[in-house]
Scaffold this active site. Sequence first.
Site, PDB file in Angstrom:
ATOM      1  N   ASP A  93       0.900  -1.173   0.013  1.00 46.88           N
ATOM      2  CA  ASP A  93      -0.058  -0.022   0.086  1.00 46.88           C
ATOM      3  C   ASP A  93       1.001   1.314   0.072  1.00 46.88           C
ATOM      4  OD1 ASP A  93       0.973  -0.210   2.806  1.00 46.88           O
ATOM      5  OD2 ASP A  93      -1.291   0.087   3.546  1.00 46.88           O
ATOM      6  N   SER A  94       2.119   1.229   0.001  1.00 43.18           N
ATOM      7  CA  SER A  94       3.292   2.068  -0.324  1.00 43.18           C
ATOM      8  C   SER A  94       2.988   2.851  -1.824  1.00 43.18           C
ATOM      9  CB  SER A  94       4.479   1.663  -0.214  1.00 43.18           C
ATOM     10  OG  SER A  94       4.864   0.619  -1.142  1.00 43.18           O
ATOM     11  N   ASP A 125      -1.059  -6.300  -0.174  1.00 39.85           N
ATOM     12  CA  ASP A 125      -1.412  -5.570   1.107  1.00 39.85           C
ATOM     13  C   ASP A 125      -2.999  -5.354   1.348  1.00 39.85           C
ATOM     14  OD1 ASP A 125       0.693  -5.085   2.870  1.00 39.85           O
ATOM     15  OD2 ASP A 125       1.318  -3.431   1.849  1.00 39.85           O
ATOM     16  N   LYS A 141      -0.994  -9.294   3.165  1.00 44.21           N
ATOM     17  CA  LYS A 141      -0.388  -8.961   4.161  1.00 44.21           C
ATOM     18  C   LYS A 141      -1.218  -7.825   4.914  1.00 44.21           C
ATOM     19  CE  LYS A 141       3.189  -6.040   3.701  1.00 44.21           C
ATOM     20  NZ  LYS A 141       2.784  -4.901   4.683  1.00 44.21           N
ATOM     21  N   GLU A 183      -1.455  -5.562   8.831  1.00 42.09           N
ATOM     22  CA  GLU A 183      -0.421  -4.804   9.688  1.00 42.09           C
ATOM     23  C   GLU A 183      -1.075  -5.139  11.419  1.00 42.09           C
ATOM     24  OE1 GLU A 183       0.447  -0.806   8.989  1.00 42.09           O
ATOM     25  OE2 GLU A 183       1.074  -1.318   6.953  1.00 42.09           O
ATOM     26  N   GLU A 202       9.459  -4.174  10.235  1.00 44.07           N
ATOM     27  CA  GLU A 202       9.747  -2.764   9.726  1.00 44.07           C
ATOM     28  C   GLU A 202      10.481  -2.042  10.836  1.00 44.07           C
ATOM     29  OE1 GLU A 202       7.056  -1.205   7.025  1.00 44.07           O
ATOM     30  OE2 GLU A 202       8.098   0.795   6.799  1.00 44.07           O
TER      31      GLU A 202
HETATM   32  O1  KIV Z   1       3.508  -0.859   1.613  1.00 42.69           O
HETATM   33  C1  KIV Z   1       4.787  -1.445   1.576  1.00 42.69           C
HETATM   34  O2  KIV Z   1       5.154  -1.495   0.485  1.00 42.69           O
HETATM   35  C2  KIV Z   1       5.164  -2.340   2.662  1.00 42.69           C
HETATM   36  C3  KIV Z   1       6.644  -2.757   2.501  1.00 42.69           C
HETATM   37  C4  KIV Z   1       7.265  -1.472   2.702  1.00 42.69           C
HETATM   38  C5  KIV Z   1       6.823  -3.510   3.648  1.00 42.69           C
HETATM   39  O3  KIV Z   1       4.459  -2.711   3.430  1.00 42.69           O
END
Ligand code: KIV
Length: 286
Positions: free
Chosen positions: A50-51, A89, A118, A120, A188
Amino acid sequence: MTADNIKPVTSKTFKKLKENKEKITMLTAYDFSTAKYIDECGVDSILIGDSLGMTILGYETTIKVTIEDMLTFTKAVSNGVKRALVIADMPFLSYHLNKEQTTLNAGKLIQAGAKAVKLEGASDFILDEVYHLTQSGINVVGHLGFTPQYINTLGGYFVQGKTYENTIKMLNAAKKLEENGAFSIVLEMVPEESAKYISENLSIPTIGIGAGKYCDGQVLVIDDILGKYPGNIPKFVKQYSNIKEIMKNAILQYNQEVKSGDFPSKEYSFNLTNEEKDRFEYLINK
Ligand code: KIV
């Protein structure tokens, strides 16, 4: 095996790589061509992080990213990948309401082409969701340490697990994620020593980002390693290229050549045959 005789990486491969003490590689990707190149280079896993809220959509944090955003980019990435394990994510609030919403959202990401999701944190609520997802046949990766979706409650970009007590808390959270079915955990911004202790005391692999060299694998944001992102670059990022400069040089040159009339030259144009050209001239001058 795929039709091309390529053996895809799975959650089981992750486990095997840890057991064999082989490092796991992971990069983020958000589009078809980048995903294809990463896959062709033999990287084990691709994360549609989600970056993308920052790298693609230009937001300041990941908070505004929606499940619809994630679905679009998950489809694009999945279309470029044959071997790597594709992980998507789950964005902010997409797994915080109830099991039905969580399963529906995770299921959509899997239907879009991801092989795992993924999420959090490791509160009791989240652990329950992880259990439910894995029981529904959805592979889950956890994410501990600095968790960007909690930026407002964490109060900023701080290294996590900086004391013995906090490291033990993180290890316990990681163990609970493992017990509830997570097959891997991203750590992280965690001190190297803490990440080492956590990695050594889990049977599932840890994937570090700013967590030192003792994690079982490493992940970085593709825009960061290529030198593309225009914003701040964290201390833990190694830039392997300066794509930003390469892009800007090409764009500047294009802009200049169009303005001067140098582009498109003959080489880049289509022409009528001589015969048709003569007929054309005749007909327009008639
Ligand atoms: O959103 C993302 O790119 C991430 C990574 C930096 C682990 O969660």
